[in-house]
Design a protein around this motif. Structure first.
Motif, PDB file in Angstrom:
ATOM      1  N   PHE A 163       0.831  -1.202   0.000  1.00 41.28           N
ATOM      2  CA  PHE A 163       0.000   0.000   0.000  1.00 41.28           C
ATOM      3  C   PHE A 163       0.869   1.256   0.000  1.00 41.28           C
ATOM      4  CE2 PHE A 163      -2.963  -3.201   1.180  1.00 41.28           C
ATOM      5  CZ  PHE A 163      -4.216  -2.732   0.840  1.00 41.28           C
ATOM      6  N   SER A 164       0.199   2.377  -0.142  1.00 44.80           N
ATOM      7  CA  SER A 164       0.883   3.669  -0.142  1.00 44.80           C
ATOM      8  C   SER A 164       1.376   3.984   1.272  1.00 44.80           C
ATOM      9  CB  SER A 164      -0.067   4.765  -0.630  1.00 44.80           C
ATOM     10  OG  SER A 164      -1.194   4.854   0.231  1.00 44.80           O
ATOM     11  N   PRO A 165       2.329   4.946   1.370  1.00 41.93           N
ATOM     12  CA  PRO A 165       2.981   5.660   0.270  1.00 41.93           C
ATOM     13  C   PRO A 165       4.052   4.811  -0.415  1.00 41.93           C
ATOM     14  CG  PRO A 165       3.773   6.454   2.379  1.00 41.93           C
ATOM     15  CD  PRO A 165       2.688   5.493   2.693  1.00 41.93           C
ATOM     16  N   GLU A 166       4.338   5.176  -1.646  1.00 40.01           N
ATOM     17  CA  GLU A 166       5.266   4.385  -2.451  1.00 40.01           C
ATOM     18  C   GLU A 166       6.684   4.366  -1.886  1.00 40.01           C
ATOM     19  OE1 GLU A 166       5.362   3.979  -6.718  1.00 40.01           O
ATOM     20  OE2 GLU A 166       3.749   5.449  -6.845  1.00 40.01           O
ATOM     21  N   ASN A 167       7.065   5.430  -1.209  1.00 38.62           N
ATOM     22  CA  ASN A 167       8.444   5.520  -0.703  1.00 38.62           C
ATOM     23  C   ASN A 167       8.581   4.965   0.718  1.00 38.62           C
ATOM     24  OD1 ASN A 167       6.983   7.560   0.544  1.00 38.62           O
ATOM     25  ND2 ASN A 167       8.707   8.987   0.583  1.00 38.62           N
ATOM     26  N   ASN A 168       7.677   4.073   1.108  1.00 33.38           N
ATOM     27  CA  ASN A 168       7.739   3.502   2.455  1.00 33.38           C
ATOM     28  C   ASN A 168       9.075   2.820   2.769  1.00 33.38           C
ATOM     29  OD1 ASN A 168       5.851   4.069   4.341  1.00 33.38           O
ATOM     30  ND2 ASN A 168       4.486   2.381   3.861  1.00 33.38           N
ATOM     31  N   GLU A 226     -17.375 -11.217 -10.704  1.00 32.95           N
ATOM     32  CA  GLU A 226     -17.649  -9.817 -11.034  1.00 32.95           C
ATOM     33  C   GLU A 226     -16.382  -8.977 -11.109  1.00 32.95           C
ATOM     34  OE1 GLU A 226     -19.899  -5.983  -9.025  1.00 32.95           O
ATOM     35  OE2 GLU A 226     -20.957  -7.903  -9.139  1.00 32.95           O
ATOM     36  N   ASN A 227     -15.415  -9.249 -10.252  1.00 28.74           N
ATOM     37  CA  ASN A 227     -14.259  -8.356 -10.131  1.00 28.74           C
ATOM     38  C   ASN A 227     -13.023  -8.795 -10.908  1.00 28.74           C
ATOM     39  OD1 ASN A 227     -14.917  -6.158  -7.911  1.00 28.74           O
ATOM     40  ND2 ASN A 227     -15.831  -8.078  -7.209  1.00 28.74           N
ATOM     41  N   LEU A 228     -12.803 -10.087 -11.056  1.00 29.59           N
ATOM     42  CA  LEU A 228     -11.588 -10.545 -11.723  1.00 29.59           C
ATOM     43  C   LEU A 228     -11.505 -10.094 -13.184  1.00 29.59           C
ATOM     44  CD1 LEU A 228      -8.920 -12.062 -11.673  1.00 29.59           C
ATOM     45  CD2 LEU A 228     -10.184 -14.179 -12.182  1.00 29.59           C
ATOM     46  N   PRO A 229     -12.566 -10.237 -14.008  1.00 28.45           N
ATOM     47  CA  PRO A 229     -12.440  -9.797 -15.407  1.00 28.45           C
ATOM     48  C   PRO A 229     -12.076  -8.320 -15.538  1.00 28.45           C
ATOM     49  CG  PRO A 229     -14.373 -11.179 -15.130  1.00 28.45           C
ATOM     50  CD  PRO A 229     -13.871 -10.877 -13.750  1.00 28.45           C
ATOM     51  N   GLN A 230     -12.708  -7.466 -14.729  1.00 28.95           N
ATOM     52  CA  GLN A 230     -12.418  -6.033 -14.794  1.00 28.95           C
ATOM     53  C   GLN A 230     -10.984  -5.749 -14.347  1.00 28.95           C
ATOM     54  OE1 GLN A 230     -15.362  -3.829 -12.548  1.00 28.95           O
ATOM     55  NE2 GLN A 230     -17.027  -5.169 -13.225  1.00 28.95           N
ATOM     56  N   PHE A 231     -10.586  -6.394 -13.262  1.00 35.03           N
ATOM     57  CA  PHE A 231      -9.248  -6.179 -12.740  1.00 35.03           C
ATOM     58  C   PHE A 231      -8.193  -6.693 -13.712  1.00 35.03           C
ATOM     59  CE2 PHE A 231      -5.707  -7.643  -9.923  1.00 35.03           C
ATOM     60  CZ  PHE A 231      -5.276  -6.378  -9.536  1.00 35.03           C
ATOM     61  N   ILE A 273      -1.547   0.158  -9.252  1.00 35.26           N
ATOM     62  CA  ILE A 273      -2.251  -0.658  -8.262  1.00 35.26           C
ATOM     63  C   ILE A 273      -2.474   0.120  -6.971  1.00 35.26           C
ATOM     64  CG2 ILE A 273      -1.979  -2.665  -6.755  1.00 35.26           C
ATOM     65  CD1 ILE A 273      -0.696  -4.133  -9.081  1.00 35.26           C
ATOM     66  N   ILE A 274      -1.452   0.849  -6.534  1.00 33.73           N
ATOM     67  CA  ILE A 274      -1.579   1.629  -5.302  1.00 33.73           C
ATOM     68  C   ILE A 274      -2.630   2.718  -5.460  1.00 33.73           C
ATOM     69  CG2 ILE A 274      -0.371   3.296  -3.840  1.00 33.73           C
ATOM     70  CD1 ILE A 274       2.117   1.572  -4.065  1.00 33.73           C
ATOM     71  N   ASN A 275      -2.632   3.392  -6.598  1.00 36.96           N
ATOM     72  CA  ASN A 275      -3.641   4.435  -6.839  1.00 36.96           C
ATOM     73  C   ASN A 275      -5.041   3.848  -6.880  1.00 36.96           C
ATOM     74  OD1 ASN A 275      -1.782   6.520  -6.927  1.00 36.96           O
ATOM     75  ND2 ASN A 275      -1.445   6.327  -9.133  1.00 36.96           N
ATOM     76  N   MET A 276      -5.186   2.667  -7.487  1.00 39.35           N
ATOM     77  CA  MET A 276      -6.495   2.028  -7.565  1.00 39.35           C
ATOM     78  C   MET A 276      -7.014   1.671  -6.172  1.00 39.35           C
ATOM     79  SD  MET A 276      -7.513  -1.533  -9.468  1.00 39.35           S
ATOM     80  CE  MET A 276      -6.422  -2.395  -8.346  1.00 39.35           C
ATOM     81  N   ALA A 277      -6.102   1.264  -5.289  1.00 37.39           N
ATOM     82  CA  ALA A 277      -6.506   0.871  -3.945  1.00 37.39           C
ATOM     83  C   ALA A 277      -7.140   2.019  -3.182  1.00 37.39           C
ATOM     84  CB  ALA A 277      -5.302   0.335  -3.179  1.00 37.39           C
ATOM     85  N   ARG A 278      -6.788   3.250  -3.534  1.00 40.47           N
ATOM     86  CA  ARG A 278      -7.341   4.412  -2.836  1.00 40.47           C
ATOM     87  C   ARG A 278      -8.820   4.607  -3.156  1.00 40.47           C
ATOM     88  NH1 ARG A 278      -2.284   6.961  -4.731  1.00 40.47           N
ATOM     89  NH2 ARG A 278      -0.829   7.065  -2.973  1.00 40.47           N
ATOM     90  N   THR A 279      -9.247   4.175  -4.347  1.00 33.36           N
ATOM     91  CA  THR A 279     -10.634   4.411  -4.771  1.00 33.36           C
ATOM     92  C   THR A 279     -11.478   3.140  -4.811  1.00 33.36           C
ATOM     93  OG1 THR A 279      -9.955   4.206  -7.088  1.00 33.36           O
ATOM     94  CG2 THR A 279      -9.971   6.419  -6.136  1.00 33.36           C
TER      95      THR A 279
END
Length: 418
Positions: free
Chosen positions: A176-181, A236-241, A262-268
């Motif tokens: 997960f974020s932040p990327e520079n962890n 429902e989710n695997l094809p879209q992902f 992937i990290i940006n997607m996790a935020r929304t």
């Protein structure tokens, strides 16, 4: 004479074969006895080494750590809330170690991954007299983007003496974020060591789904409301992902770009992390850029399920603490079949068969993980093979890339057709 001679020859051959069998059997039994004797000697040496280490730790505490008195009813080991708020308390009763204890930055952090056994590993290590955990094992200190205040972080840690190891685990650090962890952690704690526990991403996804459904039933959050089954969630989710992943990979040759997406997607879309958390190859390089094999230990969570004692022995060597938790200390619960902790002794070794046959007596002596652990491995909840096969096929190329990155392969499930 012509009849007797073959008879004698046959008898001679039979007697020689019988003699050879007896000699071979005797030699085999001798080797078996020597093996048993060698195992017993090895175990006795391991016990003596552990007893020496435990005595040395006890002597250190007696010499360097003074005591004060505390009420019997609230006597807890160093690191408890009462001690932290009543360090100068004196009264007649049980004594507690307090002097030379202070809040120190953690020497070890479990960075993930979610639902791969980080909690189990930390709880087993907690039986070590030199390992201390904070009141809340998951601190989440490095999850925000705010300025790092190490004094705040220290106060979240347990009280420890100079030899003890403060240890926390926050599994979301890895993916997960932040990327520079990795850079933030390394610059904040120069000598810190990290433990990364990964596992078969297919079964991991199912485990996280079950975990989130359990949370939904408790807190009624909207995220998992309509997914009554793992199959409905995956369908429902695997094809879209998968479509998004393919699009991102086609537009870039870099795994760092994939990680950022992937990290940006996790935020929304947090529910998508149930699937994305299993793409270890997208994140591993950012950690390996800052930590090497002496400061980052990668553990196969599937192996931990089958042989936790060996993993715990390896981790004591990695952390740099005396090996007082032995593989023999971890035995299967007679009912649940999950591994539990019980300190093994020479007396246990002599009476092992008798004690193992007496399940009730054995269970009383075991210290096991919480019942919530292993919800998908107790046979009560299962996913359909067809759904698991879809996930195996999806994760396979990412698993292969991950194995290539870490220069090691794990025995995870493979798709039927690759």
């Amino acid at each position: 004479m012509s009849i007797r001679r073959p008879y004698k020859m046959v008898l001679f051959v039979i007697l020689n074969v019988a003699l050879l069998w007896v000699v071979k059997k005797w030699h085999s039994e001798e080797q078996k006895l020597e093996g048993i004797h060698s195992i017993a000697l090895d175990f006795e040496e391991r016990l003596r080494a552990r007893d020496t280490s435990l005595k040395e730790i006890e002597d250190y505490n007696a010499k360097h750590v003074q005591t004060i008195n505390a009420p019997d009813a609230i006597f807890l080991r160093p690191g408890n809330v009462w001690l932290e708020s009543n360090a100068n308390f004196t009264s007649s009763s049980t004594s507690c170690y307090t002097q030379n204890l202070q809040h120190r930055l953690p020497k070890v952090i479990g960075i993930g991954i979610k639902k791969c056994g980080t909690g189990g590993v930390i709880r087993f290590l907690d039986h070590h007299p030199l390992v201390r955990l904070p009141p809340k094992n998951e601190v989440f200190f490095f999850t925000g983007k705010n300025k790092i205040d190490l004094n705040v972080y220290r106060k979240k840690m347990p009280l420890t003496n100079e030899r003890q190891v403060a240890m926390e685990k926050t599994p979301v650090y890895f993916a997960f974020s932040p990327e520079n962890n990795p850079e933030r952690i390394k610059s904040s704690i120069l000598d810190v060591k990290l433990i990364l526990i990964v596992c078969d991403p297919t079964t991991r996804a199912f485990s996280e789904y079950v975990h989130e459904r359990a949370r939904y039933k408790l807190y009624h959050g909207p995220m998992m409301a309509k997914y009554n089954t793992f199959e409905s969630f995956v369908d429902e989710n695997l094809p879209q992902f998968q479509s998004k992943i393919e699009e991102w990979l086609n537009s870039s040759q870099s795994h760092s770009d994939l990680r950022e997406k992937i990290i940006n997607m996790a935020r929304t879309d947090f529910k998508a992390t149930i699937l994305s958390n299993g793409i270890y190859s997208a994140h591993i390089q950012r950690w390996r850029n800052c930590f090497n094999e002496t400061t980052l230990k990668i553990i196969d969570g599937n192996r931990f399920l089958d042989d936790p004692g060996s993993i715990i022995e390896e981790l004591q060597d990695f952390i740099g603490i005396p090996k007082v938790l032995l593989r023999e200390d971890f035995v299967r619960h007679p009912v649940t079949k999950f591994f539990c902790y019980r300190r093994f002794t020479e007396q246990n070794f002599k009476n092992n068969v008798t004690e193992q046959n007496n399940d009730k007596e054995l269970i009383k002596k075991l210290q096991c993980l919480p019942k919530l652990k292993g919800r998908t491995r107790n046979g009560k909840q299962n996913a359909k093979d067809q759904t698991l096969e879809k996930l195996r096929a999806f994760y396979h190329p990412f698993n292969q890339q991950f194995f290539k990155d870490i220069k090691e392969s794990f025995n995870w499930s493979q798709p039927r057709h690759t």
